[in-house]
Scaffold this active site. Structure first.
Site, short mmCIF file in Angstrom:
data_model
loop_
_atom_site.label_atom_id
_atom_site.label_comp_id
_atom_site.label_asym_id
_atom_site.label_seq_id
_atom_site.Cartn_x
_atom_site.Cartn_y
_atom_site.Cartn_z
CG ASP A 191 -1.60 1.28 1.29
OD1 ASP A 191 -2.51 1.80 0.49
OD2 ASP A 191 -1.59 2.09 2.45
CG ASP B 155 -1.40 7.45 0.61
OD1 ASP B 155 -0.39 8.44 0.36
OD2 ASP B 155 -2.09 7.42 -0.40
CD GLU C 7 -3.09 8.37 5.35
OE1 GLU C 7 -3.81 9.29 4.62
OE2 GLU C 7 -2.87 7.34 4.79
CE1 TYR D 60 -9.59 12.07 -0.55
CE2 TYR D 60 -10.04 13.32 1.29
CZ TYR D 60 -10.40 12.37 0.45
OH TYR D 60 -11.62 11.45 0.58
CB SER E 227 -11.20 8.03 -3.59
OG SER E 227 -11.04 8.89 -2.33
CE LYS F 247 -6.24 4.18 4.62
NZ LYS F 247 -5.48 4.46 3.67
#
Length: 184
Positions: free
Chosen positions: A8, A10, A16, A19, A53, A127
């Site tokens: 993954d 972020d 992290e 956005y 996203s 996550k």
């Protein structure tokens, strides 16, 4: 067919940032470059899978995501680490696309493009969607406690093959397991 460690982005390889669209804000998590380097030295492909996203929601453009990836790859390369590929889902959750984690579209595309043996591959993420993706694709998984990992441990931890404090510990543990069991 080659084994792969899917990372993954972020909260797993880079810090992290909600956005993230500014390459100047990219910072590797401690041990990220060494983790990628060790994975590749052990014969695994190193591939990033990321949901972005913010593109689908109109917060930033795909060109911004690509600029973030260039910066991440520069930081990794400065420490002698290189990724084999990066796969992005730019869709918003409500678009219900087959490539958005935990669905397997990105993994399937990577497997076709890079001749990956998913049964010998791993997913490392912070996550529940990362852990569920691994299960959906027939892979093993490691939940890291960086990013959202500590907050989601009760939800995702039980489903993961194991948990680790960060990405470097995750790679060390899975390589140790591979060497011990001879499944690699």
């Amino acid at each position: 067919m080659k084994p792969c460690i899917f990372f993954d982005r972020d909260g797993t390889l880079i810090e992290e940032r909600h956005y993230l669209s500014d390459p100047e804000q990219v910072a590797l998590v401690p041990g990220a470059a060494e983790a990628v380097r060790r994975a590749r030295e052990a014969g695994f492909l190193a591939v990033v899978l990321t949901n972005q996203s913010g593109v689908g929601r109109g917060y930033f453009r795909m060109a911004d995501v690509e600029a973030v990836h260039r910066r991440m790859e520069e930081l990794l390369a400065a420490s002698g680490a290189e990724l084999d590929a990066i796969y992005v889902c730019p869709h918003a959750p409500e678009e219900d696309c087959p490539c958005r984690k935990p669905r397997t579209g990105l993994v399937e595309r990577a497997a076709r493009d890079l001749a990956i043996d998913l049964s010998r591959s791993w997913m490392i993420g912070d996550k529940p969607a990362d852990i569920e993706l691994a299960r959906n694709a027939g892979m093993r998984s490691v939940l890291v406690m960086t990013g959202y990992g500590a907050a989601s441990a009760s939800e995702a931890g039980a489903a993961a093959t194991f948990s680790a404090s960060g990405v470097l510990e995750a790679v060390k543990l899975l390589l140790e397991r591979e060497n011990r069991t001879g499944t690699f």
